[in-house]
Enzyme design. Structure first.
Site, PDB file in Angstrom:
ATOM      1  N   PRO A  92       9.792  23.802  12.572  1.00 54.20           N
ATOM      2  CA  PRO A  92      11.000  23.134  12.060  1.00 54.20           C
ATOM      3  C   PRO A  92      11.681  22.294  13.135  1.00 54.20           C
ATOM      4  O   PRO A  92      12.496  21.427  12.814  1.00 54.20           O
ATOM      5  CB  PRO A  92      11.891  24.278  11.581  1.00 54.20           C
ATOM      6  CG  PRO A  92      11.243  25.539  12.011  1.00 54.20           C
ATOM      7  CD  PRO A  92       9.841  25.255  12.427  1.00 54.20           C
ATOM      8  N   GLU A 119       8.856  33.724  15.193  1.00 54.10           N
ATOM      9  CA  GLU A 119       9.778  32.726  15.754  1.00 54.10           C
ATOM     10  C   GLU A 119       9.033  31.601  16.467  1.00 54.10           C
ATOM     11  O   GLU A 119       9.651  30.766  17.120  1.00 54.10           O
ATOM     12  CB  GLU A 119      10.767  33.396  16.718  1.00 54.10           C
ATOM     13  CG  GLU A 119      11.632  34.462  16.063  1.00 54.10           C
ATOM     14  CD  GLU A 119      12.487  33.918  14.927  1.00 54.10           C
ATOM     15  OE1 GLU A 119      13.148  32.889  15.131  1.00 54.10           O
ATOM     16  OE2 GLU A 119      12.479  34.522  13.840  1.00 54.10           O
ATOM     17  N   ARG A 161      -5.706  11.750   1.780  1.00 56.10           N
ATOM     18  CA  ARG A 161      -5.742  10.686   0.771  1.00 56.10           C
ATOM     19  C   ARG A 161      -5.766   9.294   1.407  1.00 56.10           C
ATOM     20  O   ARG A 161      -6.034   8.313   0.720  1.00 56.10           O
ATOM     21  CB  ARG A 161      -4.612  10.832  -0.251  1.00 56.10           C
ATOM     22  CG  ARG A 161      -3.225  10.688   0.296  1.00 56.10           C
ATOM     23  CD  ARG A 161      -2.170  10.909  -0.772  1.00 56.10           C
ATOM     24  NE  ARG A 161      -2.026   9.785  -1.701  1.00 56.10           N
ATOM     25  CZ  ARG A 161      -1.458   8.624  -1.420  1.00 56.10           C
ATOM     26  NH1 ARG A 161      -0.982   8.393  -0.196  1.00 56.10           N
ATOM     27  NH2 ARG A 161      -1.360   7.671  -2.320  1.00 56.10           N
ATOM     28  N   ASP A 176       2.104   2.421  -1.481  1.00 56.28           N
ATOM     29  CA  ASP A 176       2.761   3.729  -1.486  1.00 56.28           C
ATOM     30  C   ASP A 176       4.230   3.556  -1.134  1.00 56.28           C
ATOM     31  O   ASP A 176       4.571   2.780  -0.256  1.00 56.28           O
ATOM     32  CB  ASP A 176       2.157   4.657  -0.408  1.00 56.28           C
ATOM     33  CG  ASP A 176       0.762   5.137  -0.760  1.00 56.28           C
ATOM     34  OD1 ASP A 176       0.375   5.020  -1.930  1.00 56.28           O
ATOM     35  OD2 ASP A 176       0.083   5.633   0.154  1.00 56.28           O
TER      36      ASP A 176
HETATM   37 CL1  6GU Z   1       6.488  22.677  10.070  1.00 53.61          CL
HETATM   38  N1  6GU Z   1       7.478  25.104   9.819  1.00 53.61           N
HETATM   39  C1  6GU Z   1       8.395  25.972   9.378  1.00 53.61           C
HETATM   40  N2  6GU Z   1       8.255  27.283   9.640  1.00 53.61           N
HETATM   41  N3  6GU Z   1       9.470  25.611   8.683  1.00 53.61           N
HETATM   42  C2  6GU Z   1       9.585  24.322   8.425  1.00 53.61           C
HETATM   43  C3  6GU Z   1       8.673  23.363   8.844  1.00 53.61           C
HETATM   44  C4  6GU Z   1       7.612  23.801   9.563  1.00 53.61           C
HETATM   45  N4  6GU Z   1       9.077  22.150   8.438  1.00 53.61           N
HETATM   46  C5  6GU Z   1      10.207  22.361   7.782  1.00 53.61           C
HETATM   47  N5  6GU Z   1      10.531  23.658   7.768  1.00 53.61           N
END
Ligand code: 6GU
Length: 271
Positions: A92, A119, A161, A176
């Site tokens: 994230p 984590e 794709r 796209d």
């Molecule tokens: Cl790539 N991993 C995780 N655990 N949560 C996320 C993410 C990735 N992208 C958005 N939320």
């Protein structure tokens, strides 16, 4: 393209056998290898995580299993003739995954994904491989998932794709939504198919008119309306040269005006 995925949930990647990605594999356009990280854990319990230094909640994935797994995956790929790998690390806190990044990744011969649970992975692992390979940390959006496996499915589908021969119509990529370099990134408007009437609901007349110019204009108007509603940030970001006279008229009706820099902005409500 070769793809390796190292995960503690190999079965989570089973959808890579289905649909567009599955067919691309069956046709030899995509060579996917999924590996179980626990195969590189050495203790009785196949431990791959431990408590974080400095304290705090959750667990951190250990250096040793990842290091051994990646060394072996790299050696195997190189032996098979793959080259220039990119390590794609779902997290994230990564760079936002966009169509632009999908295009960049689709141009590489070999992607290695390291989806983590808990984590995340001890920082030293990526610091180590960053000295030898390109490491790309990616996030698929502003929300938190329990692990990186679902993001791997997302990234692989977006990349697959784009590979030559995977989609029928080669032209379709350039159109796209979000295609890099598109004059204006607009969301696609609504689509319809037969029958012409369903539960009393009809299809917009213009789509049945056979008048290609009017159809194109209608689609453009619908795309503008939808983008204004759902993604006003995309309108604000557009090069104003991308808007023709009709676009400008519709944007004015929807309450958008050129600002001091020429880019469109939502006129203040009221007055
Ligand atoms: Cl790539 N991993 C995780 N655990 N949560 C996320 C993410 C990735 N992208 C958005 N939320």
């Amino acid at each position: 393209m070769r793809i390796d995925v190292v995960t503690i949930f190999p079965e989570y990647l089973d959808p890579l056998n289905v649909s567009l990605v599955g067919k691309a594999r069956a046709r030899g356009l995509l060579d996917v290898h999924v590996h179980d990280l626990r195969g590189w854990a050495h203790d009785r319990h196949n431990t791959v995580d431990d408590t974080p230094y400095g304290g705090g909640p959750g667990m951190v994935m250990k250096t040793e299993p990842w290091g051994e797994a990646l060394d072996e995956v790299l050696a195997g790929g190189y032996e098979a003739g793959a080259c220039q790998p990119v390590l794609v690390v779902p997290t994230p806190s990564g760079r936002p995954f966009t169509q632009q990044l999908a295009v960049e990744l689709s141009e590489r011969p070999w992607l290695i994904f390291t989806p983590a649970r808990y984590e995340g992975i001890d920082r030293r692992v990526m610091d180590e491989y960053a000295t030898r390979l390109r490491v790309q940390e990616v996030s698929i959006g502003d929300y938190v998932l329990a692990g990186g496996e679902a993001p791997v499915l997302v990234v692989v589908e977006a990349v697959a794709r784009l590979l030559p021969g995977v989609l029928g119509n080669v032209e379709s990529h350039r159109d796209d939504s979000f295609a890099p370099g598109a004059m204006a990134s607009l969301l696609e408007g609504p689509v319809y198919t037969k029958p012409p009437e369903w539960r009393g609901r009809t299809v917009p007349d213009v789509l049945l008119s056979g008048h290609h110019g009017r159809v194109a204009r209608w689609r453009r108007d619908e795309a503008l309306r939808r983008t204004v509603d759902h993604r006003p940030d995309l309108i604000a970001r557009c090069d104003p040269a991308a808007f023709d006279r009709k676009d400008r008229e519709l944007l004015a009706v929807l309450g958008w005006q050129p600002g001091p820099d020429g880019r469109y902005e939502k006129a203040p409500e009221g007055r």
